[in-house]
Motif scaffolding. Structure first.
Motif, mmCIF file in Angstrom:
data_model
loop_
_atom_site.group_PDB
_atom_site.id
_atom_site.type_symbol
_atom_site.label_atom_id
_atom_site.label_comp_id
_atom_site.label_asym_id
_atom_site.label_seq_id
_atom_site.Cartn_x
_atom_site.Cartn_y
_atom_site.Cartn_z
ATOM 1 N N LYS A 90 -17.048 48.337 83.421
ATOM 2 C CA LYS A 90 -17.082 46.886 83.672
ATOM 3 C C LYS A 90 -16.895 46.480 85.132
ATOM 4 O O LYS A 90 -16.301 45.447 85.433
ATOM 5 C CB LYS A 90 -16.029 46.165 82.812
ATOM 6 N N HIS A 91 -17.405 47.287 86.050
ATOM 7 C CA HIS A 91 -17.400 46.913 87.458
ATOM 8 C C HIS A 91 -18.716 46.209 87.797
ATOM 9 O O HIS A 91 -19.532 45.923 86.919
ATOM 10 C CB HIS A 91 -17.234 48.155 88.343
ATOM 11 N N LYS A 92 -18.923 45.949 89.081
ATOM 12 C CA LYS A 92 -20.182 45.377 89.567
ATOM 13 C C LYS A 92 -20.931 46.444 90.365
ATOM 14 O O LYS A 92 -20.329 47.374 90.915
ATOM 15 C CB LYS A 92 -19.912 44.155 90.444
ATOM 16 N N ILE A 93 -22.236 46.293 90.430
ATOM 17 C CA ILE A 93 -23.064 47.309 91.059
ATOM 18 C C ILE A 93 -23.877 46.715 92.201
ATOM 19 O O ILE A 93 -24.392 45.590 92.095
ATOM 20 C CB ILE A 93 -23.997 47.984 90.011
ATOM 21 N N GLY A 94 -23.960 47.446 93.295
ATOM 22 C CA GLY A 94 -24.819 47.064 94.406
ATOM 23 C C GLY A 94 -26.174 47.718 94.242
ATOM 24 O O GLY A 94 -26.259 48.925 94.012
ATOM 25 N N ALA A 95 -27.232 46.944 94.327
ATOM 26 C CA ALA A 95 -28.590 47.467 94.190
ATOM 27 C C ALA A 95 -29.213 47.578 95.574
ATOM 28 O O ALA A 95 -29.527 46.563 96.197
ATOM 29 C CB ALA A 95 -29.423 46.555 93.297
ATOM 30 N N GLU A 96 -29.357 48.806 96.066
ATOM 31 C CA GLU A 96 -29.790 49.022 97.445
ATOM 32 C C GLU A 96 -31.280 49.317 97.546
ATOM 33 O O GLU A 96 -31.795 50.206 96.884
ATOM 34 C CB GLU A 96 -29.008 50.177 98.071
ATOM 35 N N SER A 97 -31.944 48.562 98.404
ATOM 36 C CA SER A 97 -33.366 48.797 98.685
ATOM 37 C C SER A 97 -33.570 48.782 100.194
ATOM 38 O O SER A 97 -32.672 48.431 100.955
ATOM 39 C CB SER A 97 -34.236 47.737 98.005
ATOM 40 N N SER A 98 -34.761 49.167 100.624
ATOM 41 C CA SER A 98 -35.012 49.381 102.053
ATOM 42 C C SER A 98 -35.859 48.273 102.667
ATOM 43 O O SER A 98 -37.036 48.463 102.986
ATOM 44 C CB SER A 98 -35.696 50.738 102.253
ATOM 45 N N VAL A 99 -35.271 47.098 102.799
ATOM 46 C CA VAL A 99 -35.882 45.975 103.500
ATOM 47 C C VAL A 99 -37.309 45.713 103.009
ATOM 48 O O VAL A 99 -38.267 45.728 103.777
ATOM 49 C CB VAL A 99 -35.865 46.197 105.035
ATOM 50 N N ASP A 100 -37.429 45.488 101.713
ATOM 51 C CA ASP A 100 -38.739 45.240 101.102
ATOM 52 C C ASP A 100 -38.512 44.441 99.823
ATOM 53 O O ASP A 100 -37.819 44.902 98.913
ATOM 54 C CB ASP A 100 -39.434 46.575 100.796
ATOM 55 N N ILE A 101 -39.089 43.270 99.734
ATOM 56 C CA ILE A 101 -38.866 42.395 98.585
ATOM 57 C C ILE A 101 -39.325 43.041 97.283
ATOM 58 O O ILE A 101 -38.669 42.904 96.244
ATOM 59 C CB ILE A 101 -39.555 41.020 98.794
ATOM 60 N N ASN A 102 -40.415 43.791 97.326
ATOM 61 C CA ASN A 102 -40.924 44.422 96.111
ATOM 62 C C ASN A 102 -40.010 45.537 95.628
ATOM 63 O O ASN A 102 -39.810 45.720 94.419
ATOM 64 C CB ASN A 102 -42.338 44.948 96.345
ATOM 65 N N LEU A 103 -39.442 46.308 96.568
ATOM 66 C CA LEU A 103 -38.512 47.368 96.188
ATOM 67 C C LEU A 103 -37.218 46.779 95.631
ATOM 68 O O LEU A 103 -36.639 47.309 94.674
ATOM 69 C CB LEU A 103 -38.207 48.259 97.391
ATOM 70 N N ALA A 104 -36.761 45.677 96.222
ATOM 71 C CA ALA A 104 -35.560 45.005 95.718
ATOM 72 C C ALA A 104 -35.787 44.514 94.292
ATOM 73 O O ALA A 104 -34.940 44.705 93.407
ATOM 74 C CB ALA A 104 -35.198 43.839 96.632
ATOM 75 N N LYS A 105 -36.923 43.907 94.087
ATOM 76 C CA LYS A 105 -37.253 43.374 92.763
ATOM 77 C C LYS A 105 -37.376 44.490 91.733
ATOM 78 O O LYS A 105 -36.867 44.389 90.613
ATOM 79 C CB LYS A 105 -38.559 42.582 92.859
ATOM 80 N N GLN A 106 -38.023 45.584 92.135
ATOM 81 C CA GLN A 106 -38.233 46.705 91.218
ATOM 82 C C GLN A 106 -36.910 47.299 90.745
ATOM 83 O O GLN A 106 -36.722 47.569 89.557
ATOM 84 C CB GLN A 106 -39.063 47.784 91.913
ATOM 85 N N LEU A 107 -35.964 47.484 91.665
ATOM 86 C CA LEU A 107 -34.674 48.062 91.278
ATOM 87 C C LEU A 107 -33.897 47.110 90.371
ATOM 88 O O LEU A 107 -33.253 47.546 89.410
ATOM 89 C CB LEU A 107 -33.858 48.400 92.528
ATOM 90 N N ASN A 108 -33.966 45.827 90.644
ATOM 91 C CA ASN A 108 -33.299 44.859 89.776
ATOM 92 C C ASN A 108 -33.870 44.879 88.364
ATOM 93 O O ASN A 108 -33.132 44.763 87.377
ATOM 94 C CB ASN A 108 -33.433 43.450 90.359
ATOM 95 N N ILE A 109 -35.167 45.039 88.271
ATOM 96 C CA ILE A 109 -35.812 45.119 86.952
ATOM 97 C C ILE A 109 -35.353 46.372 86.218
ATOM 98 O O ILE A 109 -35.055 46.344 85.014
ATOM 99 C CB ILE A 109 -37.344 45.091 87.103
ATOM 100 N N LEU A 110 -35.293 47.495 86.930
ATOM 101 C CA LEU A 110 -34.849 48.749 86.309
ATOM 102 C C LEU A 110 -33.419 48.618 85.792
ATOM 103 O O LEU A 110 -33.092 49.094 84.702
ATOM 104 C CB LEU A 110 -34.941 49.894 87.317
#
Length: 314
Positions: free
Chosen positions: A174-194
């Motif tokens: 029950k902690h919180k998670i950081g979703a790390e991507s490499s300065v790219d909106i599509n990569l950020a979105k993809q990881l959030n979806i996963l």
């Protein structure tokens, strides 16, 4: 009579809570662009954290090592010293000692250090890994278990290890998670979806979309944050409606303008002043572009950025 137009957005950034008790903080909540209170609700005020390490910071600039000389060999004492003296909004413990290319300390040992730090403070805790994705996956599992009930942020999960980090960090403990991507909106979105496909709610995710020191591809960082915020608010894209955290100090203390001593480059002036200027410049830019939290290293930088936030939020 002049009537000022108001820019309304259909989307809203979700709120993520870190920590427990009176010192718990909330990130996000905005319904408008950063600091644009004249348009609507700006949500929770951006938060400022301070970085410490699990091992003595040999590579830090001399003035910082001098500042922390009495506590830097004991992470729990270091964290308590910072909480009492500088009052940041949260503390970020960076587990450098676990790096396989460094000391390669066992994950259980690092998890116990993280527990000692969490027990020594009342502020929320962010735990950052080594950057080695395989080791970090195991490291965050151990830390999540050891700190159950502390509601920490594990920073960060990447595409290579997000399943292990999310399963332990969020679903089990029950902690919180950081979703790390490499300065790219599509990569950020993809990881959030996963992450969402694993059953992780937006209220448990904080995005780490990448950063760079000012002058080092920094305009790309800013434009990416702008695009993420505009998509989240203007297009009501729920896959991007999470708060953003930016580990500013991780980048600004790697560059030549900061690490070069005065004897190396006398014409550049005082090294400590350069370090603070670079940290402040970088942090202020990401804050006005959408970051909900920044991690800094120098106490003077923390003071300046907190003042900036207060002035812009007034």
């Amino acid at each position: 009579m002049f009537k000022k137009s108001v820019q309304k957005f259909p989307g809203k950034i979700c709120e993520v809570e870190l920590g427990t008790g009176e010192k718990a903080i909330k990130l996000g909540g905005a319904q408008v662009l950063p600091f644009c209170s004249f348009d609507g609700d700006t949500g929770n005020t951006p938060k400022v954290g301070m970085e410490i390490q699990d091992i003595y910071p040999e590579d830090w600039i001399d003035t910082l090592k001098e500042l922390y000389k009495d506590v830097a060999s004991d992470p729990a004492a270091w964290a308590k010293f910072i909480e009492d003296k500088y009052a940041p909004d949260f503390i970020c413990l960076r587990l450098v000692g676990a790096d396989p290319n460094g000391l390669d300390k066992p994950v259980d040992e690092c998890a116990k250090i993280a527990k000692a730090v969490a027990d020594a403070i009342t502020l929320p805790l962010v735990v950052a890994g080594t950057g080695n994705h395989e080791k970090d996956g195991k490291l965050f599992e151990a830390v999540a278990k050891e700190l159950e009930g502390k509601n920490i942020l594990l920073m960060s999960a990447v595409e290579d290890n997000y399943k292990a980090v999310a399963a332990a960090g969020v679903l089990a403990y029950k902690h919180k998670i950081g979703a790390e991507s490499s300065v790219d909106i599509n990569l950020a979105k993809q990881l959030n979806i996963l992450l969402s496909q694993l059953g992780i709610q937006n209220e448990s995710i904080v995005m780490n979309v990448g950063s760079a020191a000012a002058g080092y591809g920094y305009e790309y960082v800013i434009s990416t944050m702008d695009r993420i915020r505009l998509a989240a608010l203007g297009q009501n894209d729920k896959t991007l409606q999470m708060p953003i955290i930016t580990p500013v100090s991780f980048e600004t203390y790697k560059i030549k303008e900061t690490v070069s001593t005065e004897s190396d480059v006398p014409e550049w002036g005082n090294q400590e002043d350069r370090a603070i200027s670079m940290e402040v410049s970088t942090a202020s830019g990401v804050l006005v572009s959408g970051s909900d939290a920044v991690i800094l290293r120098h106490p003077t930088s923390v003071k300046i950025i907190k003042n900036l936030i207060n002035e812009l939020s007034a």
